[in-house]
Design a protein around this motif. Structure first.
Motif, PDB file in Angstrom:
ATOM      1  N   ASP A  94       1.101  -1.292  -0.549  1.00 42.94           N
ATOM      2  CA  ASP A  94      -0.105   0.172   0.062  1.00 42.94           C
ATOM      3  C   ASP A  94       0.520   1.053   0.526  1.00 42.94           C
ATOM      4  O   ASP A  94       0.221   2.339   0.057  1.00 42.94           O
ATOM      5  CB  ASP A  94      -1.286   0.004   1.179  1.00 42.94           C
ATOM      6  N   GLY A  95       1.983   1.317  -0.268  1.00 44.74           N
ATOM      7  CA  GLY A  95       3.219   2.474  -0.028  1.00 44.74           C
ATOM      8  C   GLY A  95       3.465   2.911   1.466  1.00 44.74           C
ATOM      9  O   GLY A  95       4.537   3.944   0.910  1.00 44.74           O
ATOM     10  N   GLY A  96       3.046   2.019   1.722  1.00 43.77           N
ATOM     11  CA  GLY A  96       3.592   2.007   3.485  1.00 43.77           C
ATOM     12  C   GLY A  96       3.922   1.659   4.757  1.00 43.77           C
ATOM     13  O   GLY A  96       4.093   1.608   5.444  1.00 43.77           O
ATOM     14  N   GLY A  97       4.301   0.594   3.385  1.00 40.43           N
ATOM     15  CA  GLY A  97       5.223  -0.590   4.268  1.00 40.43           C
ATOM     16  C   GLY A  97       4.194  -2.104   4.244  1.00 40.43           C
ATOM     17  O   GLY A  97       5.003  -2.752   4.997  1.00 40.43           O
ATOM     18  N   ASN A  98       2.732  -1.768   4.362  1.00 43.57           N
ATOM     19  CA  ASN A  98       1.938  -2.647   4.709  1.00 43.57           C
ATOM     20  C   ASN A  98       2.267  -3.624   3.394  1.00 43.57           C
ATOM     21  O   ASN A  98       2.037  -3.345   2.041  1.00 43.57           O
ATOM     22  CB  ASN A  98       0.522  -2.114   5.662  1.00 43.57           C
TER      23      ASN A  98
END
Length: 244
Positions: free
Chosen positions: A75-79
């Motif tokens: 998701d672009g946030g490291g998730n």
């Protein structure tokens, strides 16, 4: 009506071929088979090694021979968000055969030591469009992957977590209608990924396995689960009434 070439009339569509390569390339002809052997390569992957990353160039098709892979979205946030677990007999990324995008929409990495047979995408597409036998074999592979995904989705929609786990174990053994498997032991390693596949927290998954073990329905040896009482698991899997 005759069964498709290379498939016995009594073989369920979701049965995993003993030799995925032989099943997929059955009947393509000597010349095409020689090209596959010449241009393809067998590759071993280390645990957690990436086969490809989202946004990267998509120029190779991987046919899974051994092991287990994680296909996921970031998701672009490291998730990471699990898309599916890729198992022997699967083809990844299958979506390359359906659209003209030549970049990966998801990422894929090995969950354990795994082996694939890799083919250049242009050769794979040429075979799919130019060899009717290969097209039939490919359609069977696609149907098997879809059937597995649909069955896993149905298991995840069970209201009781224990019903999901019991149904999943029986599904992996091939003891539910429409499922194919053998033996009595299921490899659930790593537990965190299997839990995610069922929409459960790892702690919940572990607790439910311990509960099933206390009831003498299974024996768990660090993720290698042996089913001791199939009838007992089936009763849990089919009793999906909400808990009071």
């Amino acid at each position: 009506m005759q069964p498709p070439p290379g498939r016995d009339a009594g073989t369920p569509v979701e049965a995993v071929p003993a030799d995925p390569l032989a099943a997929l390339f059955d009947g393509v002809g000597d010349e095409a088979a020689a090209r596959v052997q010449r241009e393809g390569r067998r590759r071993d992957w280390r645990r957690y090694e990436h086969l490809f990353l989202a946004g990267g160039p998509a120029d190779t098709v991987h046919i899974v021979l051994h092991g287990r892979l994680r296909d996921y979205y970031g998701d672009g946030g490291g998730n990471e968000h699990l898309r599916r677990i890729v198992t022997p007999g699967d083809i990844v990324p299958f979506c390359l055969l359906c659209h003209r995008e030549r970049s990966h929409a998801s990422s894929c990495r090995a969950l354990c030591r795994s082996t694939t047979f890799d083919l250049p995408l242009p050769l794979f597409l040429e075979l799919a469009h130019g060899h009717s036998r290969f097209a039939v074999n490919l359609a069977l592979a696609a149907a098997r992957q879809l059937e597995h995904s649909c069955r896993d989705g149905c298991l995840c929609r069970k209201r009781q977590a224990r019903a999901r786990v019991a149904g999943y174990l029986l599904s992996r053994l091939g003891r539910l209608p429409g499922c194919v498997g053998d033996g009595s032991t299921v490899d659930l390693r790593p537990l965190s990924v299997m839990a995610e596949e069922l929409g459960l927290a790892r702690e919940t998954f572990s607790r439910l396995l311990m509960e099933l073990e206390r009831q003498k329905l299974v024996r768990n040896a660090r993720g290698l689960v042996t089913v001791l009482d199939e009838a007992g698991l089936l009763a849990i899997a089919t009793d999906d009434a909400p808990l009071p």
